[in-house]
Design a protein around this motif. Structure first.
Motif, PDB file in Angstrom:
ATOM      1  N   PRO A 133      50.848  56.267  24.614  1.00  0.00           N
ATOM      2  CA  PRO A 133      49.628  55.465  24.741  1.00  0.00           C
ATOM      3  C   PRO A 133      48.479  55.917  23.842  1.00  0.00           C
ATOM      4  N   ALA A 134      48.310  57.216  23.661  1.00  0.00           N
ATOM      5  CA  ALA A 134      47.205  57.701  22.818  1.00  0.00           C
ATOM      6  C   ALA A 134      47.383  57.239  21.367  1.00  0.00           C
ATOM      7  N   ALA A 135      48.588  57.366  20.850  1.00  0.00           N
ATOM      8  CA  ALA A 135      48.848  56.930  19.472  1.00  0.00           C
ATOM      9  C   ALA A 135      48.704  55.418  19.346  1.00  0.00           C
ATOM     10  N   PRO A 162      37.544  43.944  24.123  1.00  0.00           N
ATOM     11  CA  PRO A 162      38.898  43.411  23.944  1.00  0.00           C
ATOM     12  C   PRO A 162      39.951  44.424  24.394  1.00  0.00           C
ATOM     13  N   TYR A 163      40.954  43.939  25.104  1.00  0.00           N
ATOM     14  CA  TYR A 163      42.068  44.802  25.477  1.00  0.00           C
ATOM     15  C   TYR A 163      42.777  45.271  24.222  1.00  0.00           C
ATOM     16  N   ILE A 164      43.301  46.462  24.290  1.00  0.00           N
ATOM     17  CA  ILE A 164      43.949  47.063  23.137  1.00  0.00           C
ATOM     18  C   ILE A 164      45.340  46.491  22.904  1.00  0.00           C
ATOM     19  N   ASN A 165      45.947  45.942  23.949  1.00  0.00           N
ATOM     20  CA  ASN A 165      47.321  45.459  23.823  1.00  0.00           C
ATOM     21  C   ASN A 165      47.350  44.008  23.361  1.00  0.00           C
ATOM     22  N   GLY A 166      48.450  43.615  22.799  1.00  0.00           N
ATOM     23  CA  GLY A 166      48.628  42.216  22.432  1.00  0.00           C
ATOM     24  C   GLY A 166      48.043  41.846  21.094  1.00  0.00           C
ATOM     25  N   ILE A 167      48.292  40.611  20.729  1.00  0.00           N
ATOM     26  CA  ILE A 167      47.833  40.062  19.463  1.00  0.00           C
ATOM     27  C   ILE A 167      46.361  39.688  19.591  1.00  0.00           C
ATOM     28  N   LYS A 168      45.592  40.041  18.596  1.00  0.00           N
ATOM     29  CA  LYS A 168      44.176  39.684  18.575  1.00  0.00           C
ATOM     30  C   LYS A 168      44.070  38.204  18.219  1.00  0.00           C
ATOM     31  N   HIS A 169      43.171  37.498  18.885  1.00  0.00           N
ATOM     32  CA  HIS A 169      43.087  36.062  18.633  1.00  0.00           C
ATOM     33  C   HIS A 169      41.640  35.611  18.518  1.00  0.00           C
ATOM     34  N   LEU A 170      41.454  34.428  18.017  1.00  0.00           N
ATOM     35  CA  LEU A 170      40.111  33.893  17.771  1.00  0.00           C
ATOM     36  C   LEU A 170      39.324  33.644  19.048  1.00  0.00           C
ATOM     37  N   GLY A 171      40.010  33.465  20.176  1.00  0.00           N
ATOM     38  CA  GLY A 171      39.297  33.238  21.430  1.00  0.00           C
ATOM     39  C   GLY A 171      38.383  34.394  21.792  1.00  0.00           C
ATOM     40  N   THR A 172      38.851  35.612  21.577  1.00  0.00           N
ATOM     41  CA  THR A 172      38.026  36.795  21.844  1.00  0.00           C
ATOM     42  C   THR A 172      36.829  36.806  20.913  1.00  0.00           C
ATOM     43  N   LEU A 173      37.069  36.513  19.663  1.00  0.00           N
ATOM     44  CA  LEU A 173      35.985  36.487  18.681  1.00  0.00           C
ATOM     45  C   LEU A 173      34.972  35.393  19.010  1.00  0.00           C
ATOM     46  N   ALA A 174      35.451  34.168  19.171  1.00  0.00           N
ATOM     47  CA  ALA A 174      34.553  33.027  19.369  1.00  0.00           C
ATOM     48  C   ALA A 174      33.882  33.019  20.735  1.00  0.00           C
ATOM     49  N   GLY A 175      34.572  33.503  21.753  1.00  0.00           N
ATOM     50  CA  GLY A 175      34.035  33.423  23.100  1.00  0.00           C
ATOM     51  C   GLY A 175      33.170  34.583  23.521  1.00  0.00           C
ATOM     52  N   THR A 209      47.468  49.617  33.071  1.00  0.00           N
ATOM     53  CA  THR A 209      48.903  49.374  32.925  1.00  0.00           C
ATOM     54  C   THR A 209      49.247  48.568  31.671  1.00  0.00           C
ATOM     55  N   PRO A 210      48.486  47.514  31.311  1.00  0.00           N
ATOM     56  CA  PRO A 210      48.859  46.760  30.109  1.00  0.00           C
ATOM     57  C   PRO A 210      48.945  47.640  28.859  1.00  0.00           C
ATOM     58  N   THR A 211      48.072  48.625  28.751  1.00  0.00           N
ATOM     59  CA  THR A 211      48.112  49.529  27.605  1.00  0.00           C
ATOM     60  C   THR A 211      49.384  50.361  27.623  1.00  0.00           C
TER      61      THR A 211
END
Length: 94
Positions: free
Chosen positions: A67-69, A11-24, A54-56
């Motif tokens: 970025p490290a923090a 999973p990418y570190i940026n953004g809101i975590k969502h169920l799609g990552t979990l379920a898929g 870049t997204p991070t």
């Protein structure tokens, strides 16, 4: 003895975590890991956060931290979510 190594899409570190990552991605890998363990096979299920690119950097800048923090903080969030969903990772790295 057969050894099984399993991972899922990181999973990418940026953004809101969502169920799609979990379920898929994570849940199917977890089910397979549990199945192989139940068969008595030596199984290692690893996952990690994808902290590169870049997204991070953009997400860290938006949050007003380096970025490290940002990656440390978001890794903890992702690890906690996996634990609360009961994923059977043997290791959740970075």
């Amino acid at each position: 003895m057969t050894r099984i190594l399993i991972t899922s899409a990181l999973p990418y570190i940026n953004g809101i975590k969502h169920l799609g990552t979990l379920a898929g991605s994570m849940l199917p890998a977890d089910v397979y890991a549990r199945f192989k363990r139940a068969q008595g096979l030596e199984t290692l299920y690893i996952c990690a956060t994808d902290e590169h690119g870049t997204p991070t950097e953009l997400a860290a800048a938006e949050a007003g931290v380096d970025p490290a923090a940002f990656c440390r903080q978001q890794h903890e969030v992702q690890a906690d979510l996996g634990a609360r969903f009961g994923l059977s990772w043997d290791h959740f790295g970075r």
